[in-house]
Design an enzyme around this catalytic site. Structure first.
Site, PDB file in Angstrom:
ATOM      1  N   GLU A   1       0.816  -1.211   0.000  1.00  9.50           N
ATOM      2  CA  GLU A   1       0.000   0.000   0.000  1.00  9.50           C
ATOM      3  C   GLU A   1       0.854   1.267   0.000  1.00  9.50           C
ATOM      4  OE1 GLU A   1      -2.816  -0.674   3.175  1.00  9.50           O
ATOM      5  OE2 GLU A   1      -3.760  -2.327   2.084  1.00  9.50           O
TER       6      GLU A   1
ATOM      7  N   GLU B   1      -6.260  -9.895  -3.594  1.00 12.00           N
ATOM      8  CA  GLU B   1      -7.041  -9.965  -2.352  1.00 12.00           C
ATOM      9  C   GLU B   1      -8.520  -9.758  -2.645  1.00 12.00           C
ATOM     10  OE1 GLU B   1      -5.554  -7.304   0.672  1.00 12.00           O
ATOM     11  OE2 GLU B   1      -3.459  -7.619   0.106  1.00 12.00           O
TER      12      GLU B   1
END
Length: 563
Positions: free
Chosen positions: A336, A439
Site C-alpha cells: 500500500e 485480495e
C-alpha cells in the site's frame, strides 16, 4: 464491414452531440457475432499529439471538444448523450491536455443523468504541453434520462485550469456482446487446441485406438488467503485443497506477527502454514515485508532511534528472505505504498521503498517483487491510487534499478464497474508485467446473494483478461463464519452463495474428462484448458499412460504417443 445509421444531432458551443452507429460483424468461436470487438489499446506516456479515437469515436461523432475554463465547482467541456440504456457496457476514452492554470492535474471523467451522478468513470493525470490518455467506462443500473452528460473535473477544485479534450470515444456493448468476447478471450488465452498422434513401434498410424484424457492440474493460479485457523483443521484443509492451487497467508508473515517484540522472532505459524502448502503442492505469495500503513507496524518499532530503526528494517528483509528463500513466488515488498509513507517519513528518505525493493532482490534473486495496493481497479474515486499514479510509481522503481515482478491489485470491491476495471487493466498492461488480483472480495455491506453476483462479475472479468496471471481471494475463514469481508463457506463447510459461484466457475474453467477413438490418421484432438493432463491410450492388448502439460500458445499443441 461497418454499417452506420445516423440519428439527428445538434452542435452547441464547446459541446458535441452523439449518434448511434451499427455494429461490425465478426465471428467468435464459430458463432456469428454482430458487434464491435473491444479495443484493448491504452497509453500511459504523455504524447505530443493525441492518437485517433478508438472505434472511430463510437457513438461520439466528433471527438474534439475544444477547451473551456474549469472554475471551482464547474466542469467542462462536456459530451451530451441521448437515451443511454441500462446494463449496457459503455467504454469511454479520450485524450486530455492542460492549456493553462497548472503544470499537471488529476482529472476525473464523471457522468450525470437526471438527478444521478456517477462520480468517476475514468481518470488521467493530465499535463501541460502534451496529451494524456483516459480510459474507463460505466454501466447504468437503470435507463438514463433522455439526456446524459460526460464532463471532467479537476481533483483540486481550488485551481481553475483550462483543458483541451480530443479523440473522445464512447462505445456501447450489450451484455451478450461483452460475455461473448470474454468467452472468446478465455478460449484463446486460457485454452489451447491439442492433437494427440498415436502410432505403433514402427511409427505407423493407429486408427481406432481408445484415448481418455483427464485434467489433473491447472496452469492458472486461483486461490485464497489462509490463516492459522486452517492448521489442525482437516475439514478446512480438505475443502481448500480440493479447490485451490494458490494461497497467501492473511497475517502470519506480517512483521507484527513474526516479531511482536524486538529481536524475538517467531516464525512458527508461517512455518506450519508453509508446510501445509508444500505438502499439497500449492504455490504461495509472500505477503508482506513492509506495510506502509503505520497502524500495522509493530508498536515497538515506532519508538526506535533512527540508527536502530534502519538496522531493524534491514534485519527484517534479510531475516525473512533468507529463511524463506525460494519458498514464495512473489513478495509484496512495500504494501500500500500509494496510500502511506510511514517508512519514508521515519527514515527521512523519500527513496526508502526503492531501497527495500533493491535489498529484497539481492536477498532472494529468484523472487518476483510486487507492488500491492487497493482502490486501483475497484473504482477511481481515490485520488491516491489512480492507475496513472500506480504506473508512475512502478516506473520510478524501475528507473531506480528494481526489476519489478508484477502488478498487485488487492481488489476489495464494492459494486464493481467491470468496464472501468478493464480500462484500468488496459493501462496497467502497458507496463508489460504480469497482473495479479491479490485480495479479491466483495464488501460485507451487501447481502450474500449480492456478494455472489458481484463476485462472479469480477472473477469473469479477471479470468478473461489476457494479461491477468493469477487471482487470489481474501476469504480466510475464522470461527463463527467470520472473514474479512466475504466468506465462501460457513464453519460446516457448506457453501455460501459466493462459494457456489467459485465452485461453478472452477468447474467451468476446467476441461471435462473426455474420451474417444483415434481417426484413420491416428489422431485424437480436443480443446483443453492450460495445465497438466493424464492421458491413457489402449489398442488391442496394448495400453500406455502418460502425462502432458499444456502451456499457453497460439498454435495447436502436438503430442506423439506410441502403443
Amino acid at each position: 464491414m461497418r454499417k452506420r445509421r445516423m440519428k439527428r444531432y445538434l452542435l452547441f458551443p464547446m459541446i458535441f452531440m452523439c449518434l448511434y452507429c451499427a455494429s461490425d460483424f465478426a465471428f467468435a468461436a464459430g458463432v456469428e457475432y454482430e458487434g464491435p470487438w473491444y479495443d484493448y489499446t491504452a497509453y500511459t506516456e504523455c504524447m505530443h499529439h493525441p492518437e485517433p479515437p478508438l472505434y472511430n469515436g463510437g457513438i461520439i461523432m466528433d471527438g474534439t471538444a475544444g477547451f473551456q475554463k474549469m472554475e471551482t465547482g464547474s466542469s467542462s467541456p462536456a459530451f451530451v448523450l441521448f437515451n443511454l440504456t441500462a446494463v449496457t457496457r459503455y467504454s469511454f476514452s479520450c485524450w486530455l491536455k492542460i492549456d493553462r492554470g497548472a503544470d499537471s492535474a488529476l482529472l476525473r471523467a464523471k457522468l450525470t443523468s437526471g438527478d444521478k451522478t456517477l462520480n468517476c468513470i475514468g481518470t488521467s493525470i493530465a499535463k501541460r504541453g502534451c496529451w494524456s490518455f483516459l480510459k474507463g467506462g460505466f454501466v447504468l443500473d437503470a435507463a438514463a434520462s433522455e439526456t446524459s452528460v460526460i464532463f471532467f473535473q479537476n481533483d483540486d477544485e481550488s485551481k481553475a485550469i483550462e483543458i483541451s479534450v480530443a479523440s473522445a470515444a464512447l462505445q456501447p456493448f450489450s451484455v451478450e456482446q461483452w460475455e461473448i468476447q470474454q468467452n472468446e478471450s478465455i478460449r484463446t488465452k486460457r485454452k489451447r487446441a491439442v492433437a494427440i498422434h498415436v502410432s505403433d513401434a514402427e511409427g505407423k498410424r493407429v486408427g481406432g485406438a481408445s484415448v481418455s484424457v483427464q485434467q489433473i492440474s491447472k496452469d492458472f493460479p486461483f486461490g485464497s488467503a489462509i490463516a492459522k485457523t486452517i492448521l489442525g483443521n482437516s475439514k478446512y484443509q480438505a475443502w481448500f485443497v480440493d479447490r485451490f492451487n494458490a494461497a497467501v497467508f492473511e497475517n502470519e508473515l506480517k512483521w507484527y506477527t513474526t516479531e511482536p517484540e524486538p529481536n524475538r522472532l517467531n516464525y512458527t505459524l508461517a512455518d506450519q502454514l508453509l508446510q501445509f502448502i508444500r505438502s499439497n503442492q500449492i504455490l504461495a505469495r509472500g505477503h508482506n515485508i513492509f506495510w506502509e500503513d503505520p497502524r500495522y507496524t509493530p508498536a515497538w518499532l515506532r519508538n526506535l532511534s533512527s540508527s536502530d530503526f534502519r538496522s531493524a528494517v534491514s534485519s527484517r528483509i534479510h531475516s525473512l528472505l533468507t529463511k524463506y528463500k525460494g519458498d514464495f513466488v512473489h513478495w509484496d515488498v512495500s504494501n500500500e505504498l500509494l496510500h502511506f509513507d510511514f517508512y519514508e517519513r521515519r527514515l527521512m528518505n523519500p527513496n526508502a521503498s526503492l531501497d527495500f525493493f533493491v535489498e529484497a532482490q539481492r536477498a532472494d534473486p529468484l523472487v518476483r517483487v510486487f507492488m500491492n495496493d487497493y482502490n486501483v481497479v475497484e473504482g477511481c474515486e481515490d485520488g491516491k491510487s489512480t492507475v496513472d499514479a500506480y504506473v508512475g510509481r512502478m516506473r520510478e522503481l524501475e528507473r531506480g534499478g528494481v526489476v519489478m515482478g508484477g502488478v498487485g491489485l488487492e481488489g476489495h470491491f464494492g459494486k464493481p464497474n467491470v468496464v472501468l476495471m478493464r480500462g484500468v487493466l488496459d493501462k496497467l498492461a502497458t507496463l508489460g508485467l504480469p497482473i495479479w488480483l491479490t485480495e479479491v472480495d466483495i464488501s460485507s455491506r451487501f447481502d450474500h446473494e449480492t456478494q455472489a453476483k458481484y463476485l462472479e462479475e469480477v472473477l469473469r472479468e479477471g479470468f478473461s483478461y489476457p494479461w491477468v496471471n493469477g487471482i487470489i481471494l481474501w476469504t480466510a475463514l475464522h470461527p463463527n463464519q467470520s472473514c474479512y469481508q466475504m466468506c465462501l463457506t460457513g464453519d460446516d463447510f457448506q457453501n455460501l452463495p459466493a462459494g457456489e459461484v467459485v465452485d461453478r466457475l472452477l468447474s467451468e474453467w476446467q476441461t471435462k474428462e473426455t474420451a474417444g477413438e483415434t481417426d484413420d490418421h491416428g489422431l485424437f484432438s480436443f480443446d483443453g484448458f492450460l495445465g497438466g493432463y493424464k492421458v491413457a491410450v489402449s489398442y488391442g492388448n496394448r495400453s500406455v499412460e502418460t502425462t502432458l502439460f499444456l502451456s499457453r500458445g497460439e498454435e495447436t499443441e502436438h503430442f506423439n504417443i506410441q502403443v
